[in-house]
Design a protein around this motif. Structure first.
Motif, PDB file in Angstrom:
ATOM      1  N   UNK A   2     -31.614  -2.094 -13.221  1.00 56.05           N
ATOM      2  CA  UNK A   2     -33.011  -1.359 -12.960  1.00 56.05           C
ATOM      3  C   UNK A   2     -32.760  -0.542 -11.790  1.00 56.05           C
ATOM      4  N   UNK A   3     -33.825   0.507 -11.882  1.00 53.56           N
ATOM      5  CA  UNK A   3     -33.821   1.725 -11.131  1.00 53.56           C
ATOM      6  C   UNK A   3     -35.246   1.774 -10.386  1.00 53.56           C
ATOM      7  N   UNK A   4     -35.433   2.113  -9.079  1.00 57.17           N
ATOM      8  CA  UNK A   4     -36.352   2.646  -8.442  1.00 57.17           C
ATOM      9  C   UNK A   4     -37.246   3.812  -9.309  1.00 57.17           C
ATOM     10  N   UNK A   5     -38.486   3.805  -9.515  1.00 58.51           N
ATOM     11  CA  UNK A   5     -39.133   5.026  -9.859  1.00 58.51           C
ATOM     12  C   UNK A   5     -39.095   6.332  -9.205  1.00 58.51           C
ATOM     13  N   UNK A   6     -39.781   7.228 -10.083  1.00 57.15           N
ATOM     14  CA  UNK A   6     -39.746   8.669  -9.362  1.00 57.15           C
ATOM     15  C   UNK A   6     -40.594   8.577  -8.161  1.00 57.15           C
ATOM     16  N   UNK A   7     -39.837   9.299  -7.068  1.00 53.34           N
ATOM     17  CA  UNK A   7     -40.407   9.220  -5.774  1.00 53.34           C
ATOM     18  C   UNK A   7     -41.595   9.938  -5.589  1.00 53.34           C
ATOM     19  N   UNK A 110     -39.325  -8.442  -8.256  1.00 48.08           N
ATOM     20  CA  UNK A 110     -38.780  -7.583  -7.290  1.00 48.08           C
ATOM     21  C   UNK A 110     -39.708  -6.769  -6.762  1.00 48.08           C
ATOM     22  N   UNK A 111     -40.646  -6.261  -7.428  1.00 50.53           N
ATOM     23  CA  UNK A 111     -41.646  -5.280  -6.986  1.00 50.53           C
ATOM     24  C   UNK A 111     -42.696  -6.082  -5.775  1.00 50.53           C
ATOM     25  N   UNK A 118     -44.273   3.327  -0.588  1.00 48.14           N
ATOM     26  CA  UNK A 118     -45.203   3.936  -1.383  1.00 48.14           C
ATOM     27  C   UNK A 118     -44.554   4.911  -2.238  1.00 48.14           C
ATOM     28  N   UNK A 119     -44.892   4.767  -3.581  1.00 45.47           N
ATOM     29  CA  UNK A 119     -44.713   5.778  -4.605  1.00 45.47           C
ATOM     30  C   UNK A 119     -43.470   5.427  -5.337  1.00 45.47           C
ATOM     31  N   UNK A 120     -42.861   4.304  -5.029  1.00 47.44           N
ATOM     32  CA  UNK A 120     -41.542   3.758  -5.556  1.00 47.44           C
ATOM     33  C   UNK A 120     -41.654   2.334  -6.074  1.00 47.44           C
ATOM     34  N   UNK A 121     -40.962   2.003  -7.323  1.00 55.32           N
ATOM     35  CA  UNK A 121     -40.769   0.843  -7.629  1.00 55.32           C
ATOM     36  C   UNK A 121     -39.785   0.622  -8.627  1.00 55.32           C
TER      37      UNK A 121
END
Length: 224
Positions: A2-7, A110-111, A118-121
């Motif tokens: 998994x990867x955190x989403x765009x910041x 996980x989320x 804020x802004x990441x997931x």
């Protein structure tokens, strides 16, 4: 992986390719934006065993992302989900025998339990993100070169690629991080287990692409 989403801001961004941090008990590696030059995704026409859907094309990723350093381990899965569906058992072995929907359930937890700023997931990488991270700046068949026979990664070394020399075939998974990392510090991007991506399975674009995403519907998801 998994990867955190765009910041939404630069506060969470890494400073260089391969920078490592830890979020929610998961060690992650920074994969920076490609820049306008992009990277070559797919395979050249003269690559051995080329398939017709591997058309080489240039892809630009405008934002960087964090990717887990290794596959999710059975221990990490068990701690969060309370069960372990894997066939080969071991806390540091990669979790396997999980569907795309199972992984989405893991990411949802996980989320919920390990929320990022804020802004990441937490989410699965797109296929383009996955290949970009796997290549880590290289253009050869594998991130470590053009030969594979079970010594470099956990695979069927009895059917070598790029060499006639046969190698080991474990016929089972191996603890994550058991082989050399690629240039950005990511492990097991070749071999051991197949990894889910966010995309629906479909054709690559005919030309260059920026932040490509898959079709919104389909019957199959991408495995790499």
């Amino acid at each position: 992986a998994p990867a955190p989403a765009f910041p939404a801001s630069r506060g969470m961004e890494g400073s260089r390719a391969g920078e490592m941090r830890e979020f929610g008990g998961i060690e992650v590696v920074w994969c920076p934006p490609t820049g306008p030059e992009g990277f070559l995704m797919g395979s050249p026409d003269d690559e051995t065993n080329l398939e017709d859907k591997e058309t080489q094309h240039r892809v630009s990723l405008t934002k960087g992302f964090w990717l887990a350093k290794t596959e999710t381990t059975q221990g990490q899965w068990q701690d969060l989900m309370g069960s372990n569906p894997s066939y080969f058992k071991g806390g540091n072995l990669p979790v396997e025998t999980v569907s795309w929907e199972d992984v989405e359930g893991w990411l949802e937890k996980m989320n919920s339990q390990n929320a990022l700023p804020s802004g990441w997931k937490w989410f699965l990488p797109t296929e383009a993100q996955w290949e970009y991270a796997c290549r880590a700046g290289t253009e050869t068949a594998f991130s470590f070169g053009s030969m594979l026979n079970g010594k470099e990664e956990n695979c069927c070394g009895h059917s070598p690629y790029g060499t006639s020399a046969k190698g080991p075939y474990l016929v089972k998974t191996k603890d994550v991080g058991g082989y050399a990392a690629n240039a950005w510090g990511l492990y097991d991007m070749h071999g051991n287990v197949r990894e889910w991506c966010a995309d629906y399975y479909g054709d690559y674009p005919s030309g260059s692409a920026t932040d490509p995403k898959s079709a919104t519907t389909g019957s199959r998801r991408v495995l790499r």
